[in-house]
Write an enzyme that holds these catalytic residues in place. Structure first.
Site, PDB file in Angstrom:
ATOM      1  N   ASP A 154       0.825  -1.213   0.000  1.00  0.00           N
ATOM      2  CA  ASP A 154       0.000   0.000   0.000  1.00  0.00           C
ATOM      3  C   ASP A 154       0.862   1.268   0.000  1.00  0.00           C
ATOM      4  OD1 ASP A 154      -2.413   1.374   0.103  1.00  0.00           O
ATOM      5  OD2 ASP A 154      -3.228   0.190   1.749  1.00  0.00           O
ATOM      6  N   ASP A 209     -10.395   3.499  -3.151  1.00  0.00           N
ATOM      7  CA  ASP A 209     -11.108   2.304  -2.681  1.00  0.00           C
ATOM      8  C   ASP A 209     -12.557   2.241  -3.171  1.00  0.00           C
ATOM      9  OD1 ASP A 209      -8.748   1.925  -1.385  1.00  0.00           O
ATOM     10  OD2 ASP A 209      -9.602   1.845   0.639  1.00  0.00           O
TER      11      ASP A 209
HETATM   12  C1  GLA Z   1      -6.001   1.267   1.616  1.00  0.00           C
HETATM   13  C2  GLA Z   1      -6.215   0.257   0.497  1.00  0.00           C
HETATM   14  C3  GLA Z   1      -7.318  -0.710   0.873  1.00  0.00           C
HETATM   15  C4  GLA Z   1      -6.939  -1.407   2.177  1.00  0.00           C
HETATM   16  C5  GLA Z   1      -6.672  -0.395   3.272  1.00  0.00           C
HETATM   17  C6  GLA Z   1      -6.083  -1.025   4.512  1.00  0.00           C
HETATM   18  O1  GLA Z   1      -7.099   2.100   1.758  1.00  0.00           O
HETATM   19  O2  GLA Z   1      -6.517   0.923  -0.709  1.00  0.00           O
HETATM   20  O3  GLA Z   1      -7.542  -1.642  -0.150  1.00  0.00           O
HETATM   21  O4  GLA Z   1      -5.809  -2.208   1.951  1.00  0.00           O
HETATM   22  O5  GLA Z   1      -5.742   0.599   2.841  1.00  0.00           O
HETATM   23  O6  GLA Z   1      -5.816  -0.101   5.525  1.00  0.00           O
END
Ligand code: GLA
Length: 407
Positions: A154, A209
């Site tokens: 990430d 997301d």
């Molecule tokens: C980010 C990613 C998500 C998830 C969260 C976890 O937002 O894009 O897919 O992995 O972090 O904290």
């Protein structure tokens, strides 16, 4: 003269750094078709533990998900202890995973599944657990010792970091670990990874997301506005040239079985398959309804996603929120999808001979005047004859008609 010499010297140096930063170092031959599996984040966030993982592993097998191709079980954010140990190694959260992560990996592997973990290129993960910045090689050794097969990486708490450099370092560290580990980049498309991540990773997120919002933009409980499934589809359509075997655009995990209508679940899932997207289910498999299972594990639809050519489908036309999408498949076959984004049912009626599709990217042409195709409605599981006769169908609101044409 002097000035232009300095300029070209600077350009060469820039090019050299650019090339060496992105020289192929990822492990080749992994993810030749889009990876498929289940990830803990969309339903459980950081509320994960040993029993939950075991239950999900069992369910992936008993529900038929593994048989349908979902082989990776990936633990997202929240699996770690809040501090590294005295040697600087990551540790599993001692309360959630009292027997450590190797026991979990072994259990997952014993079910015939592969195992994945999550971390972040920054100093901390998005949920505040220890990030990898400065520990890339040490963490890669830890992952290899646990026996993971997939790493989602990430981009939180990475202020001041250069994305191509940070992801390249981790990619090299994974390659050096001695274990083939699929590398899943998750920097939300912020640094246009499709331009530089091909040699670095096997898939890269293209957007922020996803949430359970079908189209448009809507705030959810908790005050966040996720990317809607259809907004992601629009973005992905601009990026198809960058995807292919071993390097995929990732439109984020699936929200199937988490609150969409059955038609929306079908449309969301079908479009992910048309986009040759990685398919990471995100629902609670223990509480999965028969209709959700039937969608996620539909072998005919999954086969479109997993087609060996790995050509991402594209929007051929759009009228009144009714879209036609096409995806060239192996052996001269085509997937043709009618996606109805409007709030009313729409009828389609045409002669196939009027529908020539010419894909300028893959140089494949669909032209029924040059040879007849057999038509199958993949969701209805029904043969619809061939392209010699007029085609007519109704596409319900927020749903699809998914055809496969074989010659
Ligand atoms: C980010 C990613 C998500 C998830 C969260 C976890 O937002 O894009 O897919 O992995 O972090 O904290």
């Amino acid at each position: 003269m002097n000035h232009s010499f300095r300029m070209s010297g600077a350009l060469l140096l820039f090019l050299f750094i650019g090339i060496s930063a992105t020289r192929a170092q990822k492990i080749q031959g992994l993810a030749l078709t889009p990876p498929m599996g289940w990830n803990s984040w969309n339903t459980f966030q950081t509320k994960i533990n040993e029993q939950l993982v075991k239950d999900m592993a069992d369910k992936m097998v008993s529900s038929g998900m593994l048989a349908a191709g979902y082989s990776y079980l990936v633990l997202d954010d929240g699996w770690m202890g809040m501090e590294r140990n005295e040697q600087g190694d990551l540790i599993a959260d001692p309360v959630k995973f009292p027997n450590g992560m190797k026991v979990i990996a072994d259990y997952v592997h014993s079910k015939g599944l592969k195992f994945g973990l999550y971390n972040c290129a920054g100093t901390k993960t998005c949920a505040g657990y220890p990030g990898t910045r400065g520990y890339e090689y040490q963490d890669a050794r830890y992952y290899a010792s646990v026996g993971i097969d997939y790493l989602k990486f990430d981009w939180c708490n990475a202020e001041g970091q250069n994305a191509p450099e940070s992801y390249t370092t981790m990619s090299k560290a994974l390659a050096k670990s001695g274990r083939p580990i699929v590398f899943s980049l998750c920097e939300w498309g912020s640094n246009k990874p499709w331009h530089w991540a091909g040699p670095v990773g096997h898939l890269w997120r293209t957007t922020g997301d996803i949430g359970v919002v079908f189209d448009g933009s809507r705030k959810l409980d908790g005050g966040w506005t996720p990317m809607s499934a259809m907004r992601i589809v629009d973005i992905e359509d601009t990026l198809r040239a960058f995807a292919g075997p071993g390097h995929w655009n990732d439109p984020d995990m699936l929200e199937v079985g988490k609150g969409f209508t059955p038609g929306e679940d079908r449309a969301h899932f079908t479009m992910w398959c048309m986009l040759a997207a990685p398919l990471m289910a995100g629902n609670d498999l223990r509480a999965m309804s028969a209709s959700t299972t039937a969608i996620l594990a539909d072998k005919d639809i999954v086969a479109l996603d997993q087609d060996k050519l790995g050509i991402q489908g594209y929007r051929v036309s759009r009228t009144d929120s009714l879209e036609t999408w096409a995806k060239p498949l192996e052996n001269g076959s085509w997937a043709i999808c009618y996606l109805n984004r409007s709030n009313h049912a729409q009828t389609i009626s045409f002669n196939w001979s009027d529908r020539v599709i010419n894909d300028s990217l893959s140089h494949r042409v669909f032209n029924s005047a040059l040879g007849t195709y057999k038509i199958t409605d993949l969701w209805k599981k029904k043969s619809l004859g061939n392209t010699g006769k007029k085609f007519k169908a109704v596409v319900p609101s927020h749903d699809v008609v998914m055809l496969r044409l074989d010659n």
